[in-house]
Scaffold this active site. Sequence first.
Site, PDB file in Angstrom:
ATOM      1  N   ARG A   1       0.850  -1.208   0.000  1.00 15.48           N
ATOM      2  CA  ARG A   1       0.000   0.000   0.000  1.00 15.48           C
ATOM      3  C   ARG A   1       0.880   1.249   0.000  1.00 15.48           C
ATOM      4  NH1 ARG A   1      -2.656  -2.904   4.561  1.00 15.48           N
ATOM      5  NH2 ARG A   1      -4.303  -4.128   3.615  1.00 15.48           N
ATOM      6  N   SER A   9     -17.702  -5.771  -2.754  1.00 13.61           N
ATOM      7  CA  SER A   9     -19.044  -6.378  -2.778  1.00 13.61           C
ATOM      8  C   SER A   9     -19.596  -6.559  -1.365  1.00 13.61           C
ATOM      9  CB  SER A   9     -18.990  -7.731  -3.492  1.00 13.61           C
ATOM     10  OG  SER A   9     -18.098  -8.576  -2.805  1.00 13.61           O
ATOM     11  N   ASP A  48      -7.384  -5.770  -6.352  1.00 12.81           N
ATOM     12  CA  ASP A  48      -6.971  -6.702  -5.286  1.00 12.81           C
ATOM     13  C   ASP A  48      -8.109  -7.688  -4.995  1.00 12.81           C
ATOM     14  OD1 ASP A  48      -5.537  -7.908  -3.267  1.00 12.81           O
ATOM     15  OD2 ASP A  48      -5.849  -6.306  -1.802  1.00 12.81           O
ATOM     16  N   CYS A  84      -3.903 -13.071  -4.925  1.00  9.47           N
ATOM     17  CA  CYS A  84      -3.556 -13.753  -3.667  1.00  9.47           C
ATOM     18  C   CYS A  84      -3.860 -15.246  -3.765  1.00  9.47           C
ATOM     19  CB  CYS A  84      -4.292 -13.110  -2.490  1.00  9.47           C
ATOM     20  SG  CYS A  84      -6.076 -13.185  -2.647  1.00  9.47           S
TER      21      CYS A  84
HETATM   22  N1  SAH Z   1      -7.495  -4.360  -0.890  1.00 13.37           N
HETATM   23  C1  SAH Z   1      -7.852  -4.801   0.437  1.00 13.37           C
HETATM   24  C2  SAH Z   1      -7.961  -6.321   0.573  1.00 13.37           C
HETATM   25  C3  SAH Z   1      -8.900  -6.979  -0.413  1.00 13.37           C
HETATM   26  S1  SAH Z   1      -9.386  -8.593   0.039  1.00 13.37           S
HETATM   27  C4  SAH Z   1      -6.874  -4.225   1.459  1.00 13.37           C
HETATM   28  O1  SAH Z   1      -5.960  -3.481   1.091  1.00 13.37           O
HETATM   29  O2  SAH Z   1      -7.019  -4.517   2.642  1.00 13.37           O
HETATM   30  C5  SAH Z   1     -10.542  -8.931  -1.204  1.00 13.37           C
HETATM   31  C6  SAH Z   1     -11.852  -8.151  -1.129  1.00 13.37           C
HETATM   32  O3  SAH Z   1     -12.619  -8.478  -2.269  1.00 13.37           O
HETATM   33  C7  SAH Z   1     -12.729  -8.455   0.073  1.00 13.37           C
HETATM   34  O4  SAH Z   1     -12.984  -7.272   0.778  1.00 13.37           O
HETATM   35  C8  SAH Z   1     -14.042  -8.994  -0.539  1.00 13.37           C
HETATM   36  O5  SAH Z   1     -15.193  -8.534   0.166  1.00 13.37           O
HETATM   37  C9  SAH Z   1     -13.992  -8.406  -1.911  1.00 13.37           C
HETATM   38  N2  SAH Z   1     -14.745  -9.133  -2.973  1.00 13.37           N
HETATM   39  C10 SAH Z   1     -14.943 -10.461  -3.111  1.00 13.37           C
HETATM   40  N3  SAH Z   1     -15.612 -10.725  -4.254  1.00 13.37           N
HETATM   41  C11 SAH Z   1     -15.853  -9.519  -4.866  1.00 13.37           C
HETATM   42  C12 SAH Z   1     -16.501  -9.123  -6.062  1.00 13.37           C
HETATM   43  N4  SAH Z   1     -17.010 -10.032  -6.897  1.00 13.37           N
HETATM   44  N5  SAH Z   1     -16.569  -7.812  -6.347  1.00 13.37           N
HETATM   45  C13 SAH Z   1     -16.056  -6.887  -5.503  1.00 13.37           C
HETATM   46  N6  SAH Z   1     -15.421  -7.206  -4.361  1.00 13.37           N
HETATM   47  C14 SAH Z   1     -15.300  -8.505  -4.037  1.00 13.37           C
END
Ligand code: SAH
Length: 398
Positions: free
Chosen positions: A215, A255, A302, A342
């Site tokens: 980040r 989401s 992410d 990930c």
């Molecule tokens: N970028 C964040 C971590 C992301 S973890 C950080 O810096 O902390 C992945 C995220 O994707 C989760 O919050 C999950 O709720 C979201 N997610 C899962 N499926 C999704 C989708 N289809 N569309 C949007 N978000 C989604």
Amino acid sequence: MQNVPQLVLDSKKARHFDGRHPWVLANSIVKPTVDLEAGEIVELVQPNGSWIGRGIYNPNSRVRLRLLQWSPDEELCENWVYRQLEQAVNLREHWTCRQGELEALRLVNSEGDGLSGLVVDRFSSFLVVQFTSLAMLRWKDAILSWLQERLAPDNIHFSLDASAAKLEGVESFQEWTGETPERAIVNFQDKGVALTVDLSDSQKTGYYLDQRSNRERAAASFVPGSLLDVCCYHGGFSLAACKQGSVSDVTALDSSEKALRVAKLNAEQNKLANITFLKADCFDHLQQLCQQGQKFDNIVLDPPRMASHRSQLNSALRAYYRLNLSAVNLLRPGGMLVSCSCSGRVLREDFWGVLSSVAKRSRRRIQLLEGRGADFDHTIDVNCPESDYLKCFICRVC
Ligand code: SAH
């Protein structure tokens, strides 16, 4: 030498088995001739009888055996577990005394610290312990007592979630060592950003500590202008970027309504008013933005883990391709793309291949400025490529 039952490696696999990967799958071993219990200590030998390692057997998991020791002279017992824990905690103490104190960090990282199926995160004065293997449950009480004595936390939240429980053939649980708090709210600082997380009601251990330095690096790489933070969870990338003053307006989407609620609170407590949070599906929303002809200066992708099994690899690569192609189409020339994966099953070169296909298809040049991974406290075992699960590519899209 410990006197325990022996399992024999299947001769077809024997040639390829390098012997130090902690996971031994069901189809790699000859069916045992004696009844073995779930959680029993066993040894693995080559078809010719030569010794490979010692670990914990689980007849109800595809990972039939978790290898933990590769020296016949050791003993697999509580004291050995304590030594692994001490080494893991020592390493973090050594690092943080050189790099500066961290209020939130990973103290034990499963395979990366030789304890396959155990994760321990510290959030201020709380510990969060995640079990993902039956093997580690064998020493559950010992591990919790050791953590209490060595680290004296206010409380420990320990759990085994439903998906791990299904894979390991055990019951899920979620408990506290001390009194169960009504709401387990913790406040901590992460690289200058003030964060509040509810430990008893959030994803994974509460906060994605693995992206800590990514980040910071992403924020330092962004060009002035807008940022689209896709799958923002508690707002990690957006908050870091706004705090550094590197972007002027941010759209952060996820989401999960719950994740967004916490993200908004975190933006407020850091007095960052230029972030718009949006509940949306990343695939649909990016496609819509493309159709509307929208443009951004910086995009972070992410998404959650897309492949937990080898059979899901191709569909995961297709999903990454779709998402990254949309992002590249949304970026102005010279914009920055921070693209993450990930999924442990997606190797670094696979993910690189996705970006290469996207560059060809979009006819844009993608310059890889930094190929990064998880932060230092998320240790990697070089014999377990899956433990290098996080890829974070910081790219300029020309
Ligand atoms: N970028 C964040 C971590 C992301 S973890 C950080 O810096 O902390 C992945 C995220 O994707 C989760 O919050 C999950 O709720 C979201 N997610 C899962 N499926 C999704 C989708 N289809 N569309 C949007 N978000 C989604």
